[in-house]
Design a protein around this motif. Sequence first.
Motif, PDB file in Angstrom:
ATOM      1  N   MET A   1       0.842  -1.169   0.000  1.00  0.00           N
ATOM      2  CA  MET A   1       0.000   0.000   0.000  1.00  0.00           C
ATOM      3  C   MET A   1       0.895   1.242   0.000  1.00  0.00           C
ATOM      4  SD  MET A   1      -2.969   0.927   2.700  1.00  0.00           S
ATOM      5  CE  MET A   1      -4.243   2.028   2.206  1.00  0.00           C
ATOM      6  N   TYR A   2       0.576   2.182  -0.861  1.00  0.00           N
ATOM      7  CA  TYR A   2       1.317   3.433  -0.902  1.00  0.00           C
ATOM      8  C   TYR A   2       0.373   4.575  -1.237  1.00  0.00           C
ATOM      9  CZ  TYR A   2       1.375   3.175  -6.038  1.00  0.00           C
ATOM     10  OH  TYR A   2       1.015   3.116  -7.358  1.00  0.00           O
ATOM     11  N   ALA A   3       0.879   5.794  -1.035  1.00  0.00           N
ATOM     12  CA  ALA A   3       0.082   6.985  -1.316  1.00  0.00           C
ATOM     13  C   ALA A   3       1.004   8.064  -1.861  1.00  0.00           C
ATOM     14  CB  ALA A   3      -0.615   7.479  -0.061  1.00  0.00           C
ATOM     15  N   VAL A   4       0.425   9.009  -2.583  1.00  0.00           N
ATOM     16  CA  VAL A   4       1.150  10.184  -3.043  1.00  0.00           C
ATOM     17  C   VAL A   4       0.559  11.370  -2.297  1.00  0.00           C
ATOM     18  CG1 VAL A   4       1.703  11.664  -5.002  1.00  0.00           C
ATOM     19  CG2 VAL A   4       1.623   9.189  -5.304  1.00  0.00           C
ATOM     20  N   ILE A   5       1.430  12.068  -1.546  1.00  0.00           N
ATOM     21  CA  ILE A   5       0.970  13.202  -0.746  1.00  0.00           C
ATOM     22  C   ILE A   5       1.621  14.479  -1.250  1.00  0.00           C
ATOM     23  CG2 ILE A   5       0.548  11.834   1.324  1.00  0.00           C
ATOM     24  CD1 ILE A   5       3.204  12.963   2.415  1.00  0.00           C
ATOM     25  N   LYS A   6       1.018  15.599  -0.873  1.00  0.00           N
ATOM     26  CA  LYS A   6       1.554  16.904  -1.243  1.00  0.00           C
ATOM     27  C   LYS A   6       1.752  17.699   0.037  1.00  0.00           C
ATOM     28  CE  LYS A   6       0.010  21.075  -3.426  1.00  0.00           C
ATOM     29  NZ  LYS A   6      -1.035  21.678  -4.228  1.00  0.00           N
ATOM     30  N   THR A   7       2.978  18.157   0.257  1.00  0.00           N
ATOM     31  CA  THR A   7       3.284  19.004   1.398  1.00  0.00           C
ATOM     32  C   THR A   7       4.473  19.883   1.060  1.00  0.00           C
ATOM     33  OG1 THR A   7       3.859  19.086   3.742  1.00  0.00           O
ATOM     34  CG2 THR A   7       4.705  17.233   2.513  1.00  0.00           C
ATOM     35  N   GLY A   8       4.392  21.141   1.451  1.00  0.00           N
ATOM     36  CA  GLY A   8       5.486  22.066   1.185  1.00  0.00           C
ATOM     37  C   GLY A   8       5.685  22.357  -0.286  1.00  0.00           C
ATOM     38  N   GLY A   9       4.629  22.212  -1.103  1.00  0.00           N
ATOM     39  CA  GLY A   9       4.744  22.479  -2.530  1.00  0.00           C
ATOM     40  C   GLY A   9       5.390  21.352  -3.318  1.00  0.00           C
ATOM     41  N   LYS A  10       5.643  20.223  -2.676  1.00  0.00           N
ATOM     42  CA  LYS A  10       6.265  19.081  -3.353  1.00  0.00           C
ATOM     43  C   LYS A  10       5.385  17.853  -3.172  1.00  0.00           C
ATOM     44  CE  LYS A  10      10.867  20.835  -2.377  1.00  0.00           C
ATOM     45  NZ  LYS A  10      10.472  21.996  -1.601  1.00  0.00           N
ATOM     46  N   GLN A  11       5.580  16.868  -4.036  1.00  0.00           N
ATOM     47  CA  GLN A  11       4.819  15.636  -3.951  1.00  0.00           C
ATOM     48  C   GLN A  11       5.759  14.488  -3.597  1.00  0.00           C
ATOM     49  OE1 GLN A  11       2.665  15.063  -7.609  1.00  0.00           O
ATOM     50  NE2 GLN A  11       1.596  17.020  -7.427  1.00  0.00           N
ATOM     51  N   TYR A  12       5.284  13.593  -2.741  1.00  0.00           N
ATOM     52  CA  TYR A  12       6.086  12.467  -2.273  1.00  0.00           C
ATOM     53  C   TYR A  12       5.275  11.185  -2.381  1.00  0.00           C
ATOM     54  CZ  TYR A  12       8.722  16.220   0.018  1.00  0.00           C
ATOM     55  OH  TYR A  12       9.435  17.358   0.272  1.00  0.00           O
ATOM     56  N   LYS A  13       5.936  10.110  -2.808  1.00  0.00           N
ATOM     57  CA  LYS A  13       5.325   8.784  -2.784  1.00  0.00           C
ATOM     58  C   LYS A  13       5.759   8.133  -1.474  1.00  0.00           C
ATOM     59  CE  LYS A  13       5.350   4.308  -5.068  1.00  0.00           C
ATOM     60  NZ  LYS A  13       5.977   3.478  -6.084  1.00  0.00           N
ATOM     61  N   VAL A  14       4.785   7.760  -0.630  1.00  0.00           N
ATOM     62  CA  VAL A  14       5.099   7.246   0.699  1.00  0.00           C
ATOM     63  C   VAL A  14       4.459   5.884   0.921  1.00  0.00           C
ATOM     64  CG1 VAL A  14       5.355   9.534   1.705  1.00  0.00           C
ATOM     65  CG2 VAL A  14       3.143   8.435   1.780  1.00  0.00           C
ATOM     66  N   ASN A  44      -3.420  -2.756  -2.767  1.00  0.00           N
ATOM     67  CA  ASN A  44      -3.479  -4.068  -3.432  1.00  0.00           C
ATOM     68  C   ASN A  44      -3.905  -3.957  -4.897  1.00  0.00           C
ATOM     69  OD1 ASN A  44      -2.735  -5.272  -1.025  1.00  0.00           O
ATOM     70  ND2 ASN A  44      -4.848  -5.515  -0.360  1.00  0.00           N
ATOM     71  N   GLY A  45      -3.343  -3.026  -5.621  1.00  0.00           N
ATOM     72  CA  GLY A  45      -3.643  -2.875  -7.037  1.00  0.00           C
ATOM     73  C   GLY A  45      -4.850  -1.995  -7.327  1.00  0.00           C
ATOM     74  N   GLU A  46      -5.645  -1.681  -6.311  1.00  0.00           N
ATOM     75  CA  GLU A  46      -6.800  -0.798  -6.494  1.00  0.00           C
ATOM     76  C   GLU A  46      -6.333   0.639  -6.276  1.00  0.00           C
ATOM     77  OE1 GLU A  46     -10.863   0.336  -4.123  1.00  0.00           O
ATOM     78  OE2 GLU A  46     -10.140  -1.723  -3.996  1.00  0.00           O
ATOM     79  N   ILE A  47      -6.462   1.462  -7.305  1.00  0.00           N
ATOM     80  CA  ILE A  47      -5.937   2.827  -7.259  1.00  0.00           C
ATOM     81  C   ILE A  47      -7.084   3.823  -7.205  1.00  0.00           C
ATOM     82  CG2 ILE A  47      -4.604   4.547  -8.506  1.00  0.00           C
ATOM     83  CD1 ILE A  47      -2.924   2.304  -9.637  1.00  0.00           C
ATOM     84  N   LYS A  48      -6.983   4.753  -6.249  1.00  0.00           N
ATOM     85  CA  LYS A  48      -7.936   5.859  -6.146  1.00  0.00           C
ATOM     86  C   LYS A  48      -7.167   7.146  -6.439  1.00  0.00           C
ATOM     87  CE  LYS A  48     -10.653   3.776  -2.446  1.00  0.00           C
ATOM     88  NZ  LYS A  48     -11.025   3.914  -1.032  1.00  0.00           N
ATOM     89  N   VAL A  49      -7.618   7.872  -7.432  1.00  0.00           N
ATOM     90  CA  VAL A  49      -6.992   9.136  -7.801  1.00  0.00           C
ATOM     91  C   VAL A  49      -7.950  10.259  -7.433  1.00  0.00           C
ATOM     92  CG1 VAL A  49      -6.030  10.503  -9.673  1.00  0.00           C
ATOM     93  CG2 VAL A  49      -5.748   8.031  -9.688  1.00  0.00           C
ATOM     94  N   GLY A  50      -7.435  11.269  -6.766  1.00  0.00           N
ATOM     95  CA  GLY A  50      -8.261  12.378  -6.325  1.00  0.00           C
ATOM     96  C   GLY A  50      -8.393  13.461  -7.373  1.00  0.00           C
ATOM     97  N   THR A  51      -9.393  14.306  -7.189  1.00  0.00           N
ATOM     98  CA  THR A  51      -9.599  15.447  -8.089  1.00  0.00           C
ATOM     99  C   THR A  51      -9.808  16.709  -7.268  1.00  0.00           C
ATOM    100  OG1 THR A  51     -11.947  14.954  -8.164  1.00  0.00           O
ATOM    101  CG2 THR A  51     -10.624  14.097  -9.966  1.00  0.00           C
TER     102      THR A  51
END
Length: 103
Positions: A1-14, A44-51
């Motif tokens: 399980m992983y996520a892409v976050i945005k903080t400080g004007g940058k994006q990180y895969k965590v 687990n392969g299920e991806i949720k993309v935000g808008t």
Amino acid sequence: MYAVIKTGGKQYKVAVGEVLRVEKLNAEVNTTVELTDVLLVSNNGEIKVGTPVVEGAKVVAEVVAQGKGAKVVNFKYKPKTGYHRKKGHRQLFTEIKVTAINA
């Protein structure tokens, strides 16, 4: 399980258990912070993309350390005029450890 976050004007895969340095956050050492700007969550392969962000998703992290990065030197020089300027900068950072990803 992983996520892409945005903080400080940058994006990180965590991922859970990962330690990373982000721009300075206003939090004490050994406290938890919740990062709510989650752009993508994969479970687990299920991806949720935000808008632009995933609704109800957050990343919980523990603050490990606060500090300053390495010094960056800015030196300006113009020949034959006696002009030179030297300036240094150390960027502040927060080191966090990801403890949970709630989707």
